[in-house]
Design a protein around this motif. Structure first.
Motif, mmCIF file in Angstrom:
data_model
loop_
_atom_site.group_PDB
_atom_site.id
_atom_site.type_symbol
_atom_site.label_atom_id
_atom_site.label_comp_id
_atom_site.label_asym_id
_atom_site.label_seq_id
_atom_site.Cartn_x
_atom_site.Cartn_y
_atom_site.Cartn_z
ATOM 1 N N LYS A 42 0.838 -1.203 0.000
ATOM 2 C CA LYS A 42 0.000 0.000 0.000
ATOM 3 C C LYS A 42 0.875 1.255 0.000
ATOM 4 C CE LYS A 42 -4.092 -1.970 0.187
ATOM 5 N NZ LYS A 42 -5.085 -1.917 1.226
ATOM 6 N N TYR A 46 -1.074 5.078 3.901
ATOM 7 C CA TYR A 46 -1.788 4.075 4.697
ATOM 8 C C TYR A 46 -1.099 3.866 6.052
ATOM 9 C CZ TYR A 46 -4.609 2.495 0.679
ATOM 10 O OH TYR A 46 -5.494 2.410 -0.368
ATOM 11 N N LEU A 57 -5.006 -6.220 7.895
ATOM 12 C CA LEU A 57 -4.989 -6.504 6.455
ATOM 13 C C LEU A 57 -4.987 -5.245 5.590
ATOM 14 C CD1 LEU A 57 -7.506 -9.486 6.088
ATOM 15 C CD2 LEU A 57 -5.013 -9.560 6.134
ATOM 16 N N TRP A 65 1.027 -9.260 4.893
ATOM 17 C CA TRP A 65 -0.354 -9.400 4.440
ATOM 18 C C TRP A 65 -0.645 -10.774 3.821
ATOM 19 C CZ3 TRP A 65 -1.839 -10.227 -0.660
ATOM 20 C CH2 TRP A 65 -3.222 -10.238 -0.875
ATOM 21 N N ARG A 69 -3.681 -12.909 5.181
ATOM 22 C CA ARG A 69 -4.938 -12.941 4.403
ATOM 23 C C ARG A 69 -5.367 -14.395 4.183
ATOM 24 N NH1 ARG A 69 -8.494 -9.323 0.900
ATOM 25 N NH2 ARG A 69 -9.855 -10.920 0.123
ATOM 26 N N SER A 249 -15.046 -1.704 8.054
ATOM 27 C CA SER A 249 -16.445 -2.010 7.734
ATOM 28 C C SER A 249 -17.433 -0.917 8.123
ATOM 29 C CB SER A 249 -16.855 -3.316 8.421
ATOM 30 O OG SER A 249 -16.736 -3.181 9.810
ATOM 31 N N VAL A 316 -7.990 3.924 -4.358
ATOM 32 C CA VAL A 316 -7.071 3.191 -3.473
ATOM 33 C C VAL A 316 -5.675 3.472 -4.018
ATOM 34 C CG1 VAL A 316 -8.747 1.389 -2.903
ATOM 35 C CG2 VAL A 316 -7.209 1.031 -4.825
ATOM 36 N N ARG A 383 -5.881 -7.997 -3.362
ATOM 37 C CA ARG A 383 -6.067 -7.154 -2.173
ATOM 38 C C ARG A 383 -7.424 -6.475 -2.185
ATOM 39 N NH1 ARG A 383 -0.985 -4.745 1.225
ATOM 40 N NH2 ARG A 383 -2.313 -4.948 3.034
ATOM 41 N N CYS A 385 -11.627 -6.354 -1.131
ATOM 42 C CA CYS A 385 -12.281 -6.325 0.183
ATOM 43 C C CYS A 385 -12.607 -7.744 0.651
ATOM 44 C CB CYS A 385 -13.564 -5.501 0.079
ATOM 45 S SG CYS A 385 -14.516 -5.482 1.597
HETATM 46 C C1 HEM Z 1 -20.249 -1.737 1.289
HETATM 47 C C2 HEM Z 1 -19.285 -1.803 2.184
HETATM 48 C C3 HEM Z 1 -17.827 -1.912 1.845
HETATM 49 C C4 HEM Z 1 -17.109 -1.373 0.826
HETATM 50 C C5 HEM Z 1 -17.617 -0.467 -0.288
HETATM 51 C C6 HEM Z 1 -15.744 -1.806 0.977
HETATM 52 C C7 HEM Z 1 -14.709 -1.478 0.110
HETATM 53 C C8 HEM Z 1 -13.397 -1.880 0.275
HETATM 54 C C9 HEM Z 1 -12.309 -1.492 -0.588
HETATM 55 C C10 HEM Z 1 -12.431 -0.609 -1.817
HETATM 56 C C11 HEM Z 1 -11.181 -2.051 -0.092
HETATM 57 C C12 HEM Z 1 -9.749 -1.862 -0.620
HETATM 58 C C13 HEM Z 1 -9.136 -0.738 0.182
HETATM 59 C C14 HEM Z 1 -7.746 -0.339 -0.244
HETATM 60 O O1 HEM Z 1 -7.068 -1.079 -0.942
HETATM 61 O O2 HEM Z 1 -7.344 0.752 0.167
HETATM 62 C C15 HEM Z 1 -11.555 -2.808 1.088
HETATM 63 C C16 HEM Z 1 -10.668 -3.536 1.868
HETATM 64 C C17 HEM Z 1 -11.014 -4.193 3.021
HETATM 65 N N1 HEM Z 1 -12.284 -4.323 3.545
HETATM 66 FE FE1 HEM Z 1 -13.965 -3.569 2.767
HETATM 67 N N2 HEM Z 1 -15.662 -2.595 2.091
HETATM 68 C C18 HEM Z 1 -16.913 -2.707 2.640
HETATM 69 C C19 HEM Z 1 -17.266 -3.442 3.752
HETATM 70 C C20 HEM Z 1 -16.413 -4.217 4.497
HETATM 71 C C21 HEM Z 1 -16.804 -5.073 5.594
HETATM 72 C C22 HEM Z 1 -18.260 -5.273 6.056
HETATM 73 C C23 HEM Z 1 -15.665 -5.625 6.101
HETATM 74 C C24 HEM Z 1 -15.498 -6.608 7.244
HETATM 75 C C25 HEM Z 1 -16.491 -7.151 7.917
HETATM 76 C C26 HEM Z 1 -14.548 -5.127 5.313
HETATM 77 C C27 HEM Z 1 -13.230 -5.434 5.539
HETATM 78 C C28 HEM Z 1 -12.183 -5.043 4.711
HETATM 79 C C29 HEM Z 1 -10.793 -5.408 4.957
HETATM 80 C C30 HEM Z 1 -10.263 -6.189 6.149
HETATM 81 C C31 HEM Z 1 -10.061 -4.885 3.887
HETATM 82 C C32 HEM Z 1 -8.566 -5.053 3.628
HETATM 83 C C33 HEM Z 1 -8.422 -6.303 2.751
HETATM 84 C C34 HEM Z 1 -6.996 -6.684 2.396
HETATM 85 O O3 HEM Z 1 -6.169 -5.805 2.064
HETATM 86 O O4 HEM Z 1 -6.728 -7.898 2.432
HETATM 87 N N3 HEM Z 1 -15.044 -4.283 4.344
HETATM 88 N N4 HEM Z 1 -12.906 -2.685 1.298
#
Ligand code: HEM
Length: 437
Positions: A42, A46, A57, A65, A69, A249, A316, A383, A385
């Motif tokens: 990232k 970040y 994560l 990561w 993951r 979230s 992002v 990477r 969500c």
């Molecule tokens: C509509 C709701 C959501 C949207 C639009 C969303 C969108 C995203 C996006 C765009 C990323 C990438 C972020 C980046 O690279 O900077 C991300 C990563 C992530 N999201 Fe979501 N998210 C949502 C809901 C959730 C929920 C409900 C959870 C957990 C219960 C969650 C957990 C995570 C985690 C842990 C990451 C990091 C994943 C990784 O790098 O392995 N998100 N999300």
């Protein structure tokens, strides 16, 4: 052959940032696909939250990561998510009761309430908190998590606070440290208590259900199990993963929920179609079951289209370790690359009505762009969500309960947006909930 640079730098400050790192912005689906799969680290900003969640994560370096993951993926598989269904239905019914009481006096600003609602679900399913802990979630935890997120946003948009030797001399850092201590105390207490409960009760997991309580197993249990049996996670890493899940979230899901309610208020014909579908699916039942979720086809189209047109995560960013050769230019190693999800959602392959809110486009795959990378509401590549299915499930259940009880009014067309890591309305967005007879 120079890549496009990220627009909008401020005079002086903008150049100062450019001296630290060069930034590029890409919006082409092929380019974004290449960068998303080749660069897993990232961008530097970040790291703003690193004293709170360095190894979570969302922010961890690729080397940490990758194995983490892999370990955590099973906590988000469909079989585990299915065990949360009952809790999500219970919370959605509570949401309806609260809205009924709140909305008697006309349109209301739901934002703070929706944050609390989403936090309750995520605190129960990930930390295992129960109704007796409600007060902690609703007051101390909600307040502290929102305050720390506000500090991260402030620092993110004020680059002179990036260098730690400056930041650690500010009052803001003092406040951040205090909040981190408070939050760590709360979560560490939860972890230690759960650890001793699991030891004394000798719980056995059967398809994600706790053998003693008959309740779902929270994500915390899976992480403790990994730490105990495979000796792979420390208590600090467990805490950072749980904090990350909450941070990633709550603001996203609550903002999306608010946007969908505003859209339903702005497009009554769309709302009536969702209502009809929900009525058919609910029949005379009080709650949705797992098979019902897949029947909410039109609602799913509405959710996807809201996520496309009203992006909550518009960009992002990745750090480039090596030169990345794209079809039209080369991005230099050491630079930062902004992946514009907002740009993808407005790519010409969506057709002439790209800017129109049109849920129907999702009902006929032939009308969708052929490159799957143009839809990136949950980001793309490895990477992406981890909570994507969790979010869709919780949004569908929330909406089904709310739409079946209320006629919603609101106006998304005149909303002005601000970017605070998540794109959200500048002013309170008012929504009306009239009980259907
Ligand atoms: C509509 C709701 C959501 C949207 C639009 C969303 C969108 C995203 C996006 C765009 C990323 C990438 C972020 C980046 O690279 O900077 C991300 C990563 C992530 N999201 Fe979501 N998210 C949502 C809901 C959730 C929920 C409900 C959870 C957990 C219960 C969650 C957990 C995570 C985690 C842990 C990451 C990091 C994943 C990784 O790098 O392995 N998100 N999300």
């Amino acid at each position: 052959n120079s890549p496009p640079t990220f627009p909008g730098e401020l005079p002086i400050i903008g150049h100062a940032v450019q001296m630290i790192e060069h930034r590029n912005a890409i919006t082409d689906p092929t380019d974004v696909g290449i960068v998303a799969s080749a660069c897993l680290d990232k961008a530097f900003f970040y790291k703003i939250g690193k004293d709170f969640v360095e190894k979570g994560l969302l922010t961890a370096d690729a080397i940490i990561w990758k194995p983490h993951r892999k370990l955590i993926n099973p906590a988000f598989n469909q079989q585990i998510l299915n065990t949360y269904l009952n809790e999500m239905n219970v919370q959605a019914r509570n949401l309806v009761s609260h809205l009924t009481a709140m909305a008697e006096n006309g349109q209301i600003d739901t934002y703070q309430y929706l944050i609390q609602y989403v936090l309750r679900i995520v605190c129960r399913t990930s930390l295992g908190l129960e109704s007796k802990d409600q007060n902690i979630i609703d007051t101390n935890y909600t307040k502290a998590i929102q305050e720390i997120f506000t500090i991260f946003c402030y620092r993110a948009f004020n680059p002179w606070l990036y260098p730690s030797f400056i930041y650690k001399r500010t009052a803001l850092k003092g406040k951040e440290d205090k909040l981190i201590k408070e939050l760590n105390n709360m979560i560490n207490t939860v972890i230690q208590k759960r650890k001793s409960d699991l030891k004394s009760n000798n719980c056995i997991t059967n398809n994600g259900i706790d053998s003693i309580t008959g309740r779902f197993k929270p994500i915390l249990d899976l992480l403790l199990h990994l730490a105990d049996k495979e000796q792979v996670l420390t208590d600090d890493e467990i805490r950072e993963h749980l904090d990350t899940i909450v941070i990633a979230s709550y603001d996203t899901t609550s903002t999306v929920l608010q946007n969908i309610l505003l859209v339903l208020g702005s497009y009554p014909e769309v709302q009536e179609k969702v209502y009809k579908e929900v009525q058919e699916v609910f029949q005379n039942n009080e709650d949705l079951n797992i098979h019902d979720l897949s029947k909410l086809v039109y609602m799913e189209a509405v959710i996807k289209e809201v996520l496309r047109v009203y992006d909550v995560v518009p960009v992002v960013a990745r750090k480039l370790d090596t030169d990345i050769v794209l079809p039209k230019c080369t991005l230099k190693a050491g630079s930062t690359c902004i992946l514009s999800l907002y740009g993808l959602h407005r790519h010409s392959s969506w057709g002439p009505e790209v800017n129109k809110f049109k849920p129907e486009r999702w009902l006929n795959p032939a009308t969708l762009p052929t490159n799957p990378n143009v839809y990136a509401a949950f980001s793309i590549g490895k990477r992406n969500c981890i909570g994507k299915q969790y979010a869709m499930m919780s949004l569908k259940i929330s909406l089904a309960h709310v739409v079946s009880k209320f006629r919603i009014s609101g106006d998304i067309k005149n909303i002005k947006w601000k970017f605070e890591l998540v794109l959200k309305p500048t002013d309170p967005a008012l929504i009306g909930f009239d009980l259907r007879s």
